[in-house]
Write a protein that holds these residues in place. Structure first.
Motif, short mmCIF file in Angstrom:
data_model
loop_
_atom_site.label_atom_id
_atom_site.label_comp_id
_atom_site.label_asym_id
_atom_site.label_seq_id
_atom_site.Cartn_x
_atom_site.Cartn_y
_atom_site.Cartn_z
N TYR A 1 -9.61 1.16 -0.96
CA TYR A 1 -10.83 1.94 -0.72
C TYR A 1 -10.80 2.59 0.65
CZ TYR A 1 -12.62 -0.32 -4.90
OH TYR A 1 -12.77 -0.75 -6.20
N ARG A 2 -11.41 3.76 0.73
CA ARG A 2 -11.44 4.52 1.96
C ARG A 2 -11.86 3.65 3.15
NH1 ARG A 2 -12.05 9.81 3.58
NH2 ARG A 2 -12.23 10.61 1.46
N GLY A 3 -11.10 3.72 4.22
CA GLY A 3 -11.42 2.96 5.42
C GLY A 3 -10.82 1.57 5.46
N ASP A 4 -10.29 1.11 4.31
CA ASP A 4 -9.77 -0.26 4.25
C ASP A 4 -8.24 -0.32 4.28
OD1 ASP A 4 -12.34 -1.19 4.13
OD2 ASP A 4 -12.35 -1.46 1.95
N TYR A 5 -7.59 0.80 4.51
CA TYR A 5 -6.13 0.81 4.45
C TYR A 5 -5.59 1.90 5.37
CZ TYR A 5 -6.72 4.92 1.46
OH TYR A 5 -7.08 6.15 0.97
N ASP A 6 -4.29 1.76 5.69
CA ASP A 6 -3.59 2.81 6.42
C ASP A 6 -2.31 3.17 5.64
OD1 ASP A 6 -1.74 0.78 6.94
OD2 ASP A 6 -2.52 0.41 8.95
N ILE A 7 -1.58 4.13 6.14
CA ILE A 7 -0.40 4.61 5.43
C ILE A 7 0.63 3.49 5.24
CG2 ILE A 7 1.60 6.15 5.59
CD1 ILE A 7 -0.21 8.22 6.88
N GLU A 8 0.82 2.67 6.26
CA GLU A 8 1.80 1.59 6.16
C GLU A 8 1.45 0.63 5.02
OE1 GLU A 8 3.70 -2.04 8.87
OE2 GLU A 8 2.27 -0.64 9.75
N GLN A 9 0.16 0.32 4.86
CA GLN A 9 -0.25 -0.56 3.77
C GLN A 9 -0.01 0.07 2.40
OE1 GLN A 9 -4.19 -1.03 5.58
NE2 GLN A 9 -3.96 -3.24 5.38
N VAL A 10 -0.30 1.36 2.28
CA VAL A 10 -0.07 2.06 1.01
C VAL A 10 1.41 2.01 0.65
CG1 VAL A 10 -0.27 4.23 -0.26
CG2 VAL A 10 -2.06 3.58 1.35
N VAL A 11 2.26 2.29 1.63
CA VAL A 11 3.70 2.30 1.40
C VAL A 11 4.19 0.91 0.96
CG1 VAL A 11 5.96 2.58 2.49
CG2 VAL A 11 4.15 4.25 2.92
N LYS A 12 3.63 -0.14 1.55
CA LYS A 12 4.00 -1.50 1.15
C LYS A 12 3.68 -1.77 -0.32
CE LYS A 12 4.03 -4.25 5.39
NZ LYS A 12 3.43 -5.43 6.07
N TRP A 13 2.53 -1.27 -0.77
CA TRP A 13 2.17 -1.46 -2.18
C TRP A 13 3.06 -0.60 -3.09
CZ3 TRP A 13 -0.50 -5.29 -4.10
CH2 TRP A 13 -1.44 -5.95 -3.32
N ILE A 14 3.39 0.60 -2.65
CA ILE A 14 4.23 1.50 -3.46
C ILE A 14 5.61 0.89 -3.65
CG2 ILE A 14 5.46 3.72 -3.41
CD1 ILE A 14 2.94 4.93 -2.13
N THR A 15 6.17 0.29 -2.60
CA THR A 15 7.52 -0.26 -2.66
C THR A 15 7.58 -1.66 -3.27
OG1 THR A 15 7.32 -1.16 -0.43
CG2 THR A 15 8.24 1.07 -0.65
N GLY A 16 6.42 -2.28 -3.44
CA GLY A 16 6.38 -3.64 -3.99
C GLY A 16 6.40 -4.72 -2.94
N ALA A 17 6.54 -4.34 -1.65
CA ALA A 17 6.59 -5.32 -0.58
C ALA A 17 5.27 -6.11 -0.49
CB ALA A 17 6.90 -4.64 0.75
N ALA A 18 4.16 -5.42 -0.70
CA ALA A 18 2.84 -6.07 -0.62
C ALA A 18 2.66 -7.07 -1.77
CB ALA A 18 1.73 -5.05 -0.62
N LEU A 19 3.24 -6.76 -2.92
CA LEU A 19 3.15 -7.68 -4.05
C LEU A 19 3.85 -9.00 -3.71
CD1 LEU A 19 3.84 -5.32 -7.09
CD2 LEU A 19 1.71 -6.59 -6.66
N ALA A 20 5.00 -8.90 -3.04
CA ALA A 20 5.72 -10.10 -2.63
C ALA A 20 4.91 -10.91 -1.63
CB ALA A 20 7.07 -9.72 -2.04
N GLU A 21 4.22 -10.21 -0.71
CA GLU A 21 3.42 -10.88 0.29
C GLU A 21 2.23 -11.61 -0.32
OE1 GLU A 21 2.20 -8.01 3.15
OE2 GLU A 21 4.22 -7.70 3.97
N HIS A 22 1.67 -11.04 -1.44
CA HIS A 22 0.48 -11.60 -2.04
C HIS A 22 0.80 -12.56 -3.19
CE1 HIS A 22 -1.31 -8.28 0.19
NE2 HIS A 22 -2.47 -8.87 0.05
N SER A 23 2.09 -12.77 -3.47
CA SER A 23 2.44 -13.64 -4.60
C SER A 23 2.47 -15.11 -4.16
CB SER A 23 3.81 -13.25 -5.15
OG SER A 23 4.82 -13.39 -4.16
#
Length: 260
Positions: free
Chosen positions: A238-260
């Motif tokens: 949601y607007r204001g809750d993220y930055d570009i680095e966070q979006v890229v982490k989700w796109i690449t799957g890195a954030a999924l690994a962090e949240h698993s």
């Protein structure tokens, strides 16, 4: 703050529930739920092959889902072709723009929807004056500067051609506008022009789905961002809750690994 998105009490202007799409043994989309509100700019991002184009095709009537349901303003619909979607006020601008370079700006805006005088278009009696007047009015409303609506599209810049493709879609889209990489291959100034156009269209109450790899523009324009990863929705930001680095982490799957 949104671009005029409606409150959640109202039905989404467009929604899909439990959508799957399979091509033989390949599952392009799996259990996708998505909703779009009137006046909202919704970003749809993901790596190549994540399923963005397949989902856009389903939303615009170009692709039939293997499973799942699609709703327009709360009513279940089945799109058998893009014509079905367009009849309900859903327009899409793909990367190739689908403009006829040898036709004028006005002729492109009314391509397939020509205004005819009494006797019908098939007798060749097109009301060019009416189409040119309506085109000029629409371009002025959207603050699109074109020297003349009689100019062939081949003579326009890349940014102007993109603006004409969007203007054509806006003229006919009463509910939803889907934009596939609208600023690809455009310069900085032309990107800014398209961004202003997106904001203006959203302020009219049209829901916009923006498919883009341009992360700064996604961050600037989108009220929400849905990230697709290998055919599934990885997260909604949601607007204001993220930055570009966070979006890229989700796109690449890195954030999924962090949240698993």
């Amino acid at each position: 703050m949104t671009h005029g998105a409606q409150t959640t009490e109202r039905e989404p202007v467009l929604a899909v529930h439990r959508v799957h799409k399979e091509y033989g043994a390949i599952r392009a989309l799996e259990d996708v739920h998505l909703s779009l509100n009137a006046g909202e700019v919704l970003g749809l991002v993901g790596d190549n092959g994540a399923g963005k184009s397949t989902l856009a095709g389903i939303l615009s009537g170009a692709i039939s889902p293997s499973e799942g349901e699609l709703f327009v303003e709360g009513t279940r619909r089945v799109f058998r072709s893009p014509h079905d979607a367009r009849d309900l006020g859903i327009e899409v601008v793909f990367q190739d723009l689908a403009l006829a370079p040898d036709l004028t700006v006005a002729e492109n805006i009314f391509l397939g929807r020509e205004i005819s005088t009494q006797g019908g278009r098939w007798l060749g009696w097109l009301n060019r004056r009416a189409m040119e007047r309506r085109s000029k009015e629409e371009l002025q409303l959207l603050s699109i500067r074109i020297q003349s609506v009689k100019t062939p599209c081949r003579a326009l810049s890349g940014g102007q051609r993109q603006a004409i493709a969007i203007a054509r879609a806006v003229l006919w889209s009463s509910k939803v506008l889907i934009l596939d990489e609208p600023t690809a291959a455009l310069g900085v100034e032309q990107q800014a022009q398209v961004a202003r156009l997106i904001t203006d269209v959203a302020s009219r109450g049209v829901g916009i789905i923006l498919i883009s790899h341009n992360m700064p523009q996604v961050l600037e324009l989108c009220d929400r961002v849905v990230v697709l990863y290998r055919g599934r929705i990885a997260t909604t930001l949601y607007r204001g809750d993220y930055d570009i680095e966070q979006v890229v982490k989700w796109i690449t799957g890195a954030a999924l690994a962090e949240h698993s």
